[in-house]
Structure formats: structure tokens, C-alpha cells
Scaffold this active site. Structure first.
Site, PDB file in Angstrom:
ATOM      1  N   LYS A 222      17.943   9.329  14.410  1.00 43.51           N
ATOM      2  CA  LYS A 222      17.637   8.566  13.200  1.00 43.51           C
ATOM      3  C   LYS A 222      16.135   8.374  13.054  1.00 43.51           C
ATOM      4  O   LYS A 222      15.404   8.266  14.045  1.00 43.51           O
ATOM      5  CB  LYS A 222      18.349   7.217  13.235  1.00 43.51           C
ATOM      6  CG  LYS A 222      19.873   7.340  13.214  1.00 43.51           C
ATOM      7  CD  LYS A 222      20.559   5.990  13.279  1.00 43.51           C
ATOM      8  CE  LYS A 222      22.069   6.158  13.275  1.00 43.51           C
ATOM      9  NZ  LYS A 222      22.783   4.860  13.366  1.00 43.51           N
ATOM     10  N   ARG A 287      34.492  -2.378  11.727  1.00 41.59           N
ATOM     11  CA  ARG A 287      33.987  -2.606  10.371  1.00 41.59           C
ATOM     12  C   ARG A 287      35.014  -2.150   9.344  1.00 41.59           C
ATOM     13  O   ARG A 287      35.864  -1.297   9.625  1.00 41.59           O
ATOM     14  CB  ARG A 287      32.670  -1.873  10.153  1.00 41.59           C
ATOM     15  CG  ARG A 287      32.800  -0.358  10.082  1.00 41.59           C
ATOM     16  CD  ARG A 287      31.451   0.314  10.009  1.00 41.59           C
ATOM     17  NE  ARG A 287      31.571   1.767   9.912  1.00 41.59           N
ATOM     18  CZ  ARG A 287      30.569   2.618  10.109  1.00 41.59           C
ATOM     19  NH1 ARG A 287      29.374   2.152  10.418  1.00 41.59           N
ATOM     20  NH2 ARG A 287      30.751   3.924  10.003  1.00 41.59           N
ATOM     21  N   ARG A 289      34.988  -0.515   5.501  1.00 44.70           N
ATOM     22  CA  ARG A 289      34.037   0.216   4.658  1.00 44.70           C
ATOM     23  C   ARG A 289      34.715   0.689   3.378  1.00 44.70           C
ATOM     24  O   ARG A 289      35.897   1.052   3.390  1.00 44.70           O
ATOM     25  CB  ARG A 289      33.462   1.406   5.424  1.00 44.70           C
ATOM     26  CG  ARG A 289      32.719   2.417   4.581  1.00 44.70           C
ATOM     27  CD  ARG A 289      32.027   3.468   5.422  1.00 44.70           C
ATOM     28  NE  ARG A 289      30.872   2.926   6.105  1.00 44.70           N
ATOM     29  CZ  ARG A 289      29.934   3.677   6.715  1.00 44.70           C
ATOM     30  NH1 ARG A 289      30.060   4.991   6.743  1.00 44.70           N
ATOM     31  NH2 ARG A 289      28.911   3.122   7.306  1.00 44.70           N
ATOM     32  N   LYS A 304      34.187   2.057  16.140  1.00 44.94           N
ATOM     33  CA  LYS A 304      33.310   2.926  16.923  1.00 44.94           C
ATOM     34  C   LYS A 304      33.391   2.509  18.384  1.00 44.94           C
ATOM     35  O   LYS A 304      33.307   1.324  18.698  1.00 44.94           O
ATOM     36  CB  LYS A 304      31.860   2.823  16.441  1.00 44.94           C
ATOM     37  CG  LYS A 304      31.581   3.517  15.130  1.00 44.94           C
ATOM     38  CD  LYS A 304      30.083   3.463  14.806  1.00 44.94           C
ATOM     39  CE  LYS A 304      29.738   4.272  13.591  1.00 44.94           C
ATOM     40  NZ  LYS A 304      28.278   4.251  13.300  1.00 44.94           N
ATOM     41  N   LYS A 317      34.403   7.792  16.679  1.00 45.07           N
ATOM     42  CA  LYS A 317      34.610   6.912  15.535  1.00 45.07           C
ATOM     43  C   LYS A 317      35.962   7.252  14.936  1.00 45.07           C
ATOM     44  O   LYS A 317      36.195   8.373  14.492  1.00 45.07           O
ATOM     45  CB  LYS A 317      33.514   7.086  14.484  1.00 45.07           C
ATOM     46  CG  LYS A 317      33.693   6.157  13.289  1.00 45.07           C
ATOM     47  CD  LYS A 317      32.585   6.308  12.259  1.00 45.07           C
ATOM     48  CE  LYS A 317      32.747   7.580  11.459  1.00 45.07           C
ATOM     49  NZ  LYS A 317      31.782   7.656  10.329  1.00 45.07           N
ATOM     50  N   GLU A 449      19.127  10.290   8.757  1.00 45.51           N
ATOM     51  CA  GLU A 449      19.968  10.609   9.923  1.00 45.51           C
ATOM     52  C   GLU A 449      20.218  12.107   9.951  1.00 45.51           C
ATOM     53  O   GLU A 449      20.757  12.679   9.004  1.00 45.51           O
ATOM     54  CB  GLU A 449      21.290   9.851   9.855  1.00 45.51           C
ATOM     55  CG  GLU A 449      22.120   9.964  11.118  1.00 45.51           C
ATOM     56  CD  GLU A 449      23.298   9.010  11.129  1.00 45.51           C
ATOM     57  OE1 GLU A 449      24.118   9.096  12.063  1.00 45.51           O
ATOM     58  OE2 GLU A 449      23.393   8.185  10.202  1.00 45.51           O
ATOM     59  N   LYS A 481      22.369  -0.311  11.875  1.00 45.33           N
ATOM     60  CA  LYS A 481      22.381  -1.268  10.761  1.00 45.33           C
ATOM     61  C   LYS A 481      23.074  -2.557  11.185  1.00 45.33           C
ATOM     62  O   LYS A 481      22.644  -3.660  10.825  1.00 45.33           O
ATOM     63  CB  LYS A 481      23.082  -0.656   9.549  1.00 45.33           C
ATOM     64  CG  LYS A 481      22.468   0.645   9.056  1.00 45.33           C
ATOM     65  CD  LYS A 481      23.241   1.178   7.864  1.00 45.33           C
ATOM     66  CE  LYS A 481      22.681   2.509   7.369  1.00 45.33           C
ATOM     67  NZ  LYS A 481      22.973   3.630   8.283  1.00 45.33           N
TER      68      LYS A 481
END
Length: 794
Positions: A222, A287, A289, A304, A317, A449, A481
């Protein structure tokens, strides 16, 4: 660099008469002195700023705004029409190719008279180069003028004491020349470039497919991209990879690129945050999304899982989809996973094995959320531009802009999300001005990325290596993030900060790398538009002079040692074959200061403890003071031993072009300290062989101690007759043996503890062997002296 100098050096010939007249506006603010300057008073007071002066200034800055806005709008229309014309030309060529038919394309038959020639493709490529350069120039023109307006208004308010900033902000909203992000144009140009680059045979396939990954080694790194360089980075990538569009028939909309995630964690322990930050084995991130606006019905539940290299497994993931209306019931445990996948089993559209795996994942996530008390704490929002060939994931690049983190919790008594799984008072309306400052963190950079799936021993594409070695990006490995958002939004609850926090206060822009970037063929020298920077503000003094759609001020504090090249220049001509691991390459460079790179907070904690003990008094206070003095004496002793010990030479390592450039310039090492009560987590990679190396080293010292004790016993027991001198000789070797044994045990325990806790310490030993050799030398000399004396030679 002062802004006037930046304006001169960055001016583009086509726009040279349309830039903000920065110097003239500055001159309007300069009033005459009340009295002439003298030696005693070289800077006398100036005349007062009057209403008439203010009126003149406002009239002039309005003219400048009109000039910039009109030029920008005309250029946007021109670029749009040129793209439309190119689309017609490309469509004509594609139609001519299709008319040839499959046989004609092979050259064996068909009508080849009307076939497009290589010259036509080259002419189209030249046109697209011109349009791409126009888009890049316009983006730079807009950015520079917006910065100029922000700076001149700030200077006006400071010098005249007449506040104009709120009023002028309204005028900027009425003529928002800085609002366009050119994403729609980039998507259209990407399609044209893909057709022309492949000579009318673009790669086709399912955009959602990732290709087979079984025979590939994946590498992800990244980077941060400054808002000034975002458009140029997009255009550079676009020339080599098409923008990934899932529905090519649909016209591009701004919400198509929006991605929002809700991150869960335990609000008391923050164990998911700490696990992801420390990269412990099995660390998870959970998370929810969705893609697009708030009206999206499909929500992806993702997990993840981090895996250490020594396990032989890869970090994974996994995710499954569900309807938004079922999310609350699922996260609370009212809706069981079996019910979620019941319809999918009946439909039979997905294999039973895939459904079983999704159901197992749903059970595990639901169990973790309920048992461990995970709650929605942080939201991340950004607009993503992805570049990838359809059905081919060997090279995938994504650029996330307008990254914003928002609080989702109800911890401080404020009802943000209530009993719902997400707050409903915001959507995708960046920059979320309706939120209070403590609820939002606007990240100042874009996130690039790069994901490569190259076969073992295969080099990444040269253009990728040139891009990541250029001045346009800043490598920030393992940026997250989730970690950044949690650390910034919960400053009173988070004590361990990520290593990149100190970099937030450092300008990541670097001087342009020669012959790299979007350049117009035959571009002439840039012209000057201003010439007086005597009292100009520096760039560092006005970090907020960035378009609100692409940047925001960062309120992050933290501490770390940040290594930078003082010139900031990088070599793109000799781009490395493995430039993505730039942090490992930098690690090969010697520093003036000793590793570890980060200041600890030991001294601060110690000072606080002493101050508290002072108030208590008595032995509590004196013991703290004695302990501190003992530590200082030990540090001075170690420093003295380092000064007299031989300095080992580093092992030579091969260096690529980037490292050669870094090596040839001065390396600056800045040392940062974490705020009071906070610590910076230093990422430490521990290889499996490190554990065994520590054990082998301990066993080697133990073996050496046994040899010395054997020598001591031999001198004592196998002499002609025991004497006082034989006792002293054997005793000297025994002392060295005991010292070596105790030292080996201490260093082994110290290293083992550091390995388990992943501390950034020096795992090599430059002191112990030196002391041991010195002590052994002294013991041998003493033994020789005693023996010579016993034989009456001395």
C-alpha cells in the site's frame, strides 16, 4: 517551497494567462508606510486598511475567480468533445475490424482492403496521449489555483484584520471550479486506451472473476498518494490497465465507486484492533460492507484472518452476502444462519459445498459477535477506482480517494446508531459536514494498493516498478483503514498507536522524478507568472489549502522514527525487480542512530513514577531515585563498552536503482515521541528460524562455559600438587565460565521474551563476545603468569 515559486515553476503554457494573479493581489494588500523607514525603525507602521481598499480587493479577486472558473469550464467542454470524437473514431475502427470477420482477421481470407492500418492506431494513440495530457494539465491547473485562492485569502485576513474567508467560501461554492474529479472522463478514456493498446482486441471476460490463483504468489503493498498527484496516478495506470467496470452498459455515476464498511470490535477491550495491529496469529477483523449508496439491499459480511508465515497458511478473507433487512436480526442472534441460506439451497444456483462453507462462516461470525460482545464502532467510506483486466487478477491496482472514518458507537452517551447496525444520518455525502468534528476523521491522502500475482521468479511489469519508485507515491506497508480509524476516533480509549502516525505530520510530496509521469511530447519550458515571494507563506504553513473534496486536516498525534530521503528523489530508470518491499530495502541502509527506530516512553513513565513517589516520600521515593541512577550508570557503561568494542561491518547487499539514489544522498533520521500515555507499535517480523537461532546461541554459550569449567577443574585436580597459584589459575577460568553461563541465561531469557512479545530490539550481540574474549584473555595471561612464577622464571 513558497507558493509564488511553486506557481512559477508549475505554470503550464496553455494556461499561463489564466492563473490567479497572486503577486498583484499581494501588492493590493500592501499599504504605504505612515513614516519612511529609518535605521532605528526599519519597519514602521503602515496605513490602516479602509473600506475602499477592501472593495478594490474584493472586486479584483472576483475577477480572478471568474477568469479561472471560465477557463476551467471551457476546457472541460473541450475535453469532453475531444473524447466524443475519439470514441467515434475508435468505434469506426472496431466496426471495420468486425466487418473483416474471423477469417479475415487471420489474414487468410476476407476483405482486407478496408482493414485499419498500424498507422491509424498510432494516430489514435497520439490523440489519446494529447487528451490524457490535457486532463492531467487541467487537474494541476485547478489544484494550483485553488491553493492560490486559499493562501491569498488567509494572507488578506491576517494582514488587514478584515475577515473575508467565510464570505469568499460562498463565492467559491457558486463557482466550484475545483469540484470536478474527472472520473467519468477517465473511465471513457480507459475504454479507448484498452481498445487502441490491444489494436482492437481488448481482453474480454467476467469483471467479477479473479482468475485462477492456485499457481500464483500474491504480493500486496500500500502507498499514500497526495491529492495533487491523484489524477496523474490514475491516468498513468489507465494507460496500461483498464478501469474495472462491472456493468459496461451502464453510464458511470459517482455512487458506482463508493464503498462503505462498518467495523466491529469489543468496546471495552478493543481486542480485534490490538490483534490486527500486532499481527498476532489468528487475528481477525469483522466488517459489514456494501457498494454504492444507502439504498443498496445486498450487504456483505466479511471476516479477515491473519496467518503467520511459519504456519504455512495464507491470510484469508472470507465473506457471504445477505439482505440488509436481515442484518440486525442476524447480528443479534435472532436470525440463525440456516434460515439465511435456506432460500439459496432451494434455488440451487450455487453448489451445495459453497453454501455449506458460507453457512459455516456465518455461524462462526455470529458466535464471535454474540459471545465476545462485538459492536459496530467505526465506519470507513471511500471512492474506489480499480484497474484490472477482466478475469485476470495477475495485476490489480486500486486507488481509494476521499477516505473518511466515522464513529458508529454509542459509548459516550450519544445515540449515533442506536439499536441499528449502522447510523442512518449519513450516506455517501462526502465530506460529511453535518457531523461534529469528534465523529469524523478525513484522511488527507489517497490509498494506492498494488496487488501482484506473479509466478515465482517472475518480475512485475516495468511500468508498475517505475510507478512505485516514482515521486508520486509514498510506501506505507501494512496500512489499515480499520486501525487508523479506530486509533483516531477513540483517542481516550486507545493507547497503542500504529507506526505510521508520526508520518501524518510530514509532507509526503517529493520533487518530480525526471522523465516520469504524464508528459506532452515536445512540451516547452514552463513560463513564469509571478516574481515576488519576499513575504510569502511556505507550503508547510498552510496545509489546509487543498480542495475539500480531496483532502482534510489530520488531527493525528503520535511518535515514531520516520526515515526519509532528504532529497525525496527516486530513480525510475533503474526500477527494482522487487520494489514493492521498499521497507525491507530501506532496512538494508545504515543509519547514524542505533536500532530500534522508535523512542520508547520508559523515561516519561519513570519521571511520572518519581514525581508521584516524591509526594509520598520516604523509602518509596529514594528507591525510585536509586533505581533511575542505576539504570543511567548501566547505560553509560554500555555506551563505553560500545565505544571500545570492534564495530562489525555490515554484510554487503545488492542495491537497485532506488537504493542507489537513496545511498548517494543524505539520509535524515527524525525521532518522534508518542503523546503522553500513548505508545507506538513497531511492526516486527519474526521468522521461525529466529526461535531456533536463539536456542542455538544459548547452547553454544553453554558449551563454551562447560569447556572453561573443565579447564578450571583440570588445572586444579591434575597438577603435580595443589598450590595457592594453581587455585588462583583455575579460579580465574571458573569465574569466566560462570560469567559466560549467567550471561547466556540472561540474554536467552531476554531474547525469548522479546520474540514472544514482538519487541523491536537488537537481536545481534556486539558486547557479550567482546567481554568474554577479553575476560578469557586476562585469565590466560594470569595463568601464564602464575605458572611462570611457580617455575621461578619471573
Amino acid at each position: 517551497m513558497k507558493f509564488g515559486e511553486q506557481l512559477r515553476s508549475s505554470a503550464i503554457k496553455e494556461y499561463q494567462w489564466y492563473y490567479i494573479a497572486y503577486n498583484e493581489l499581494k501588492d493590493l494588500m500592501k499599504k504605504d508606510f505612515v513614516t519612511p523607514p529609518t535605521k532605528e525603525n526599519p519597519k514602521p507602521k503602515r496605513q490602516e486598511w479602509t473600506e475602499e481598499d477592501e472593495s478594490k480587493f474584493i472586486t479584483r479577486i472576483e475577477q480572478e475567480l471568474d477568469k479561472v472558473y471560465s477557463k476551467q469550464k471551457l476546457k472541460v467542454i473541450e475535453i469532453s468533445r475531444r473524447i466524443q470524437n475519439s470514441e467515434k473514431e475508435v468505434s469506426d475502427i472496431v466496426a471495420r475490424l468486425d466487418n473483416r470477420g474471423p477469417v479475415g482477421r487471420e489474414g487468410a481470407a476476407g476483405n482486407d482492403d478496408d482493414a485499419p492500418t498500424e498507422e491509424e492506431f498510432m494516430m489514435l494513440e497520439e490523440d489519446l496521449n494529447e487528451i490524457t495530457a490535457d486532463v492531467n494539465d487541467l487537474a494541476k491547473f485547478v489544484q494550483l489555483n485553488y491553493t492560490g485562492f486559499q493562501k491569498i485569502i488567509k494572507k488578506h485576513d491576517k494582514q488587514t484584520k478584515w475577515i473575508l474567508k467565510p464570505v469568499f467560501a460562498t463565492r467559491l461554492k457558486a463557482k466550484p471550479f475545483f469540484k470536478d474529479n474527472y472520473d467519468a472522463d477517465i473511465v471513457k478514456l480507459s475504454k479507448l486506451w484498452d481498445i487502441v493498446r490491444t489494436r482492437g482486441n481488448p481482453v474480454k471476460g467476467d469483471s467479477a472473476a479473479g482468475g485462477s490463483q492456485g499457481s500464483f504468489i500474491r504480493q500486496t503493498t500500500k502507498y499514500w498518494v497526495h491529492p495533487d498527484n491523484v489524477t496523474e496516478v490514475k491516468l498513468i495506470i489507465m494507460k496500461h490497465l483498464p478501469v474495472l467496470v462491472f456493468n459496461a452498459k451502464k453510464e458511470f455515476e459517482a455512487k458506482d465507486s463508493a464503498i462503505t464498511s462498518i467495523y466491529y470490535d469489543n468496546p471495552e477491550k478493543f481486542d480485534l484492533y490490538e490483534g490486527r495491529l500486532k499481527k498476532t496469529e489468528g487475528a481477525e477483523a469483522i466488517r459489514l460492507r456494501w457498494y454504492g449508496g444507502m439504498d443498496t439491499e445486498t450487504i456483505f459480511v466479511e471476516r479477515k484472518t491473519h496467518r503467520e508465515d511459519w504456519t504455512g497458511e495464507k491470510s484469508v478473507k472470507a465473506r457471504f452476502a445477505m439482505k440488509e433487512k436481515n442484518v440486525n436480526a442476524y447480528m443479534k442472534g435472532d436470525l440463525l444462519p440456516q434460515a439465511i441460506f435456506e432460500k439459496a439451497r432451494k434455488d440451487g444456483k450455487k453448489p451445495a459445498k459453497v453454501i455449506d462453507e458460507d453457512e459455516r462462516l456465518a455461524k462462526e461470525i455470529q458466535y464471535s459477535v454474540i459471545k465476545k460482545g462485538y459492536k459496530p464502532l467505526c465506519r470507513s467510506f471511500y471512492n474506489r477506482t480499480a484497474f484490472q483486466l477482466p478475469a485476470d487478477a495477475r495485476v490489480r491496482i486500486s486507488l481509494d480517494t476521499e477516505l473518511t472514518m466515522v464513529r458508529e458507537d454509542n459509548l459516550d452517551g450519544r445515540d449515533r446508531s442506536g439499536t441499528n447496525w449502522r447510523r442512518m444520518d449519513i450516506g455517501i455525502d462526502y465530506p460529511f459536514n453535518q457531523l461534529p468534528p469528534e465523529d469524523v476523521e478525513r484522511f488527507p491522502y489517497a490509498i494506492l494498493e498494488v496487488k501482484l500475482q506473479t509466478q515465482a521468479g517472475q518480475e512485475p511489469p516495468s511500468w508498475v516498478r517505475e510507478l512505485i519508485a516514482s515521486h508520486l507515491v509514498e510506501a506505507v506497508p501494512k496500512f489499515s483503514k480499520f486501525i487508523h480509524g479506530t486509533a483516531t476516533l477513540f483517542p481516550t480509549r486507545i493507547d497503542l498507536l500504529p507506526f505510521w502516525f508520526p508520518q501524518m505530520d510530514v509532507d509526503i510530496r517529493k520533487p518530480a522524478t525526471q522523465n516520469f509521469g504524464i508528459q506532452r511530447p515536445g512540451q516547452s519550458a514552463q513560463d513564469s507568472t509571478s516574481d515576488d515571494d519576499e513575504d510569502d507563506d511556505s507550503e508547510e504553513e498552510d496545509a489546509e489549502a487543498l480542495p475539500p473534496t480531496t483532502a482534510a486536516a489530520s488531527n493525528s498525534d503520535g511518535g515514531a522514527n520516520y526515515l526519509r530521503n532528504s532529497t525525496g528523489d527516486r530513480d525510475s530508470q533503474n526500477a527494482p525487480g522487487n520494489s514493492l518491499d521498499i521497507e525491507e530495502q530501506l532496512g538494508a541502509l545504515p543509519l547514524d542512530e542505533a536500532y530500534p527506530l522508535y523512542d520508547s516512553d520508559v523515561e516519561d513513565d519513570e519521571s511520572d513514577a518519581i514525581e508521584e513517589a516524591r509526594r509520598i516520600g520516604g523509602w518509596t521515593y529514594y528507591s525510585k531515585v536509586l533505581k533511575k541512577q542505576a539504570r543511567l550508570v548501566g547505560e553509560h557503561l554500555v555506551s563505553a563498552l560500545k565505544a571500545v568494542s570492534p564495530i562489525p561491518k555490515p554484510t554487503p547487499v545488492s542495491r537497485n536503482g532506488t537504493l542507489t539514489q537513496l545511498r548517494s544522498n543524505k539520509i535524515e533520521s527524525k525521532r518522534f515521541k508518542a503523546p503522553k500515555g500513548k505508545k507506538i507499535h513497531v511492526p516486527v517480523r519474526v521468522e521461525p528460524k529466529v526461535y531456533f537461532a536463539a536456542e542455538r546461541t544459548f547452547l553454544a554459550w553453554l558449551q563454551f562455559s562447560i569447556y572453561l569449567s573443565t579447564i578450571a577443574a583440570t588445572l586444579l585436580n591434575f597438577g603435580s600438587k595443589p598450590t595457592r597459584l594453581s587455585f588462583l589459575a583455575s579460579g580465574s577460568f571458573m569465574v569466566v565460565a560462570v560469567m559466560a553461563l549467567l550471561y547466556s541465561v540472561a540474554i536467552y531469557l531476554y531474547r525469548s521474551s522479546a520474540i514472544r512479545t514482538r519487541k523491536a530490539i537488537k537481536y545481534h550481540d556486539s558486547i557479550g563476545p567482546t567481554i568474554l574474549c577479553t575476560a578469557l584473555f586476562i585469565a590466560v595471561v594470569l595463568n601464564m603468569g602464575f605458572e611462570l612464577k611457580a617455575r621461578n622464571y619471573i
